[in-house]
Design an enzyme around this catalytic site. Structure first.
Site, PDB file in Angstrom:
ATOM      1  N   SER A 165      25.480  29.274  34.127  1.00 29.80           N
ATOM      2  CA  SER A 165      26.453  30.271  33.675  1.00 29.80           C
ATOM      3  C   SER A 165      27.010  29.881  32.312  1.00 29.80           C
ATOM      4  O   SER A 165      26.254  29.651  31.378  1.00 29.80           O
ATOM      5  CB  SER A 165      27.542  30.438  34.729  1.00 29.80           C
ATOM      6  OG  SER A 165      28.377  31.516  34.428  1.00 29.80           O
ATOM      7  N   ASP A 193      27.680  35.766  28.010  1.00 31.26           N
ATOM      8  CA  ASP A 193      27.506  34.344  28.294  1.00 31.26           C
ATOM      9  C   ASP A 193      26.030  34.062  28.557  1.00 31.26           C
ATOM     10  O   ASP A 193      25.201  34.990  28.539  1.00 31.26           O
ATOM     11  CB  ASP A 193      28.404  33.923  29.450  1.00 31.26           C
ATOM     12  CG  ASP A 193      28.079  34.633  30.757  1.00 31.26           C
ATOM     13  OD1 ASP A 193      27.478  35.724  30.699  1.00 31.26           O
ATOM     14  OD2 ASP A 193      28.425  34.114  31.839  1.00 31.26           O
ATOM     15  N   ASP A 203      24.081  33.571  31.073  1.00 31.47           N
ATOM     16  CA  ASP A 203      23.325  34.324  32.092  1.00 31.47           C
ATOM     17  C   ASP A 203      23.678  35.809  32.090  1.00 31.47           C
ATOM     18  O   ASP A 203      23.227  36.563  32.945  1.00 31.47           O
ATOM     19  CB  ASP A 203      23.478  33.715  33.477  1.00 31.47           C
ATOM     20  CG  ASP A 203      24.861  33.883  34.085  1.00 31.47           C
ATOM     21  OD1 ASP A 203      25.832  34.015  33.324  1.00 31.47           O
ATOM     22  OD2 ASP A 203      24.965  33.879  35.325  1.00 31.47           O
ATOM     23  N   ASP A 259      26.130  37.885  32.700  1.00 27.36           N
ATOM     24  CA  ASP A 259      26.830  38.702  33.693  1.00 27.36           C
ATOM     25  C   ASP A 259      28.226  39.096  33.200  1.00 27.36           C
ATOM     26  O   ASP A 259      28.869  39.964  33.773  1.00 27.36           O
ATOM     27  CB  ASP A 259      26.910  38.000  35.048  1.00 27.36           C
ATOM     28  CG  ASP A 259      27.640  36.662  35.006  1.00 27.36           C
ATOM     29  OD1 ASP A 259      27.953  36.168  33.905  1.00 27.36           O
ATOM     30  OD2 ASP A 259      27.897  36.092  36.091  1.00 27.36           O
TER      31      ASP A 259
END
Length: 458
Positions: free
Chosen positions: A96, A240, A242, A244
């Site tokens: 993340s 970010d 990843d 999301d």
């Protein structure tokens, strides 16, 4: 440090996270699935992700499980395909917003939701088995790479009933994108181009070499803010690693709080939905602006404990029209039940199209609140005991104890909760001005320190 939590596992490559750990976590998932079925795996752009996928996939194959690898994609893409392609589970290889050299593993249920605490705990309990049921060569699971995941995700967004792609295309928006060279580097520009945007790409090479601290906060996005002004863009978007979470910069290069990503997205949905008394779900620490906008459209609010799985599970159970978290995470059931920066981006472009005015004017028309985020070191003290004492101390106030202690007033609140990974208490507070929000946070810190002194016998 190797961190195991409801979100899965994270660690630093070559230090706390070693190849043997990957075999353990893959074997645990395979055992949990009873060594059958199909698992979809995708990753963000960190260089270590390729090796992790290989080890994880090979381990599952040895257990007789079929693996579909969809490459470097946003985590929400893995969630979407796990659900829509009827896989038995999904795995997102990502840490993340953690910086390089962190990486990790997130487990996804067949529904497309992240696995809940009970499921993750069960998987973690299986990782140290002394005997794992590996197959003989003729019983291995299959492996294939699937390169159409991003196109599938974009097509899914274009089918959202609130998105009028033809109208957006006529606007010819110029959008600057900072994907921090992460998992959204290909996906977000591709979506925007499909919607007729002129895209200026900043840090959109998916090589995992993060050019700045990867969390999409204002102190990390100077390149994006400068590029918006330089290129005379309508807005800027940051995600970010990843992808999301989505942060927005207006046409003047001003960072708009991540909290308002959800506010703007839900305004689009609530202005178009035909549901009566539509339900919006968010967590306890998300801005009051969500409540104000929702009530303006005759909707209802349900607040949950912090954590995507808590929000998305409540959305599914209560048939919410939209939800999400104040960290830039938009969840739209018409797409899938996961935080999705691409969904958020499309909804905000639709809002710009509908209102036909600059983003700064749209933002100014929204209820305005400012948030403060602080933390207090508590050493060896029991965080639960401190929170319980403060619950009693503030019993005469309006409170919510779903997740820690939240004290509410008409136009402000302060929320105290423990960290699951550090010996600290987190304090979030919000009010109409930053000064008032900071004051609320400092007052709570004073109460905590007072309690720490009492417990230490001072």
């Amino acid at each position: 440090m190797l961190i195991e939590s409801i979100s899965g596992v994270r660690g630093t490559i070559g230090d706390s996270l070693q190849p043997a750990h990957i075999v353990q976590y893959a074997s645990a998932l395979g055992t949990y699935l009873k060594s059958k079925g199909t698992v979809i795996i995708g990753r963000d752009s960190r260089p270590s992700g390729e090796a992790i996928v290989r080890i994880f996939s090979a381990t599952l194959q040895w257990m007789g499980i079929d693996v579909i690898h969809i490459g470097i994609v946003p985590t929400p893409t893995v969630q979407l395909l796990t659900e829509k392609k009827n896989a038995d589970a999904g795995v997102a290889v990502t840490a993340s917003h953690n910086p390089f050299p962190w990486n990790g593993i997130k487990y996804i249920d067949r529904t497309g939701l992240f696995m809940n605490a009970d499921q993750v705990q069960k998987i973690m309990s299986l990782k140290n088995l002394t005997h794992t049921s590996y197959k003989k060569s003729g019983e291995f699971g299959s492996y294939r790479e699937e390169g159409t995941a991003l196109a599938y995700h974009i097509d899914n967004i274009l089918e959202i009933p609130y998105i009028q792609a033809d109208k957006i295309r006529k606007k010819h928006f110029r959008v600057v994108v900072d994907a921090v060279n992460g998992g959204g580097s290909l996906a977000l520009p591709a979506l925007l181009k499909t919607l007729g945007c002129d895209v200026v790409e900043v840090h959109c090479t998916p090589n995992g070499n993060f050019p700045h601290t990867p969390e999409p906060l204002p102190e990390n996005l100077k390149d994006l803010m400068d590029a918006v002004v330089k290129h005379n863009a309508h807005l800027g978007m940051a995600v970010d690693p990843d992808a999301d979470r989505l942060a927005i910069v207006d046409e003047g290069g001003r960072y708009l709080s991540e909290e308002y990503t959800l506010v703007m997205a839900l305004k689009t949905v609530l202005s178009k939905t035909n549901r009566k008394n539509p339900l919006v779900v968010t967590n306890l620490s998300t801005t009051l602006a969500v409540d104000k906008v929702t009530h303006r459209f005759g909707g209802r609010i349900l607040r949950t404990a912090i954590g995507e799985i808590n929000v998305s599970s409540a959305m599914k159970a209560e048939n919410a029209v939209i939800g999400g978290e104040g960290n830039g995470g938009v969840i739209l059931p018409d797409s899938h039940l996961g935080r999705d920066s691409l969904v958020g981006a499309a909804l905000i472009l639709q809002l710009l199209t509908d209102e036909n005015k600059p983003l700064s004017d749209i933002f100014a028309s929204l209820p305005q609140y400012r948030m403060s985020k602080k933390k207090v070191e508590i050493g060896q003290s029991d965080p639960d005991a401190i929170i319980e004492t403060l619950k009693k101390r503030f019993a005469q106030k309006e409170t919510d104890t779903t997740d820690g202690l939240k004290i509410l007033d008409q136009d402000r609140w302060v929320h105290l909760r423990k960290s699951n990974t550090e010996p600290i208490l987190r304090i979030y507070s919000e009010a109409p001005t930053l000064e008032e929000a900071e004051s609320l946070g400092e007052a709570m810190i004073g109460e905590i320190k007072r309690e720490l002194r009492v417990k230490s016998g001072e």
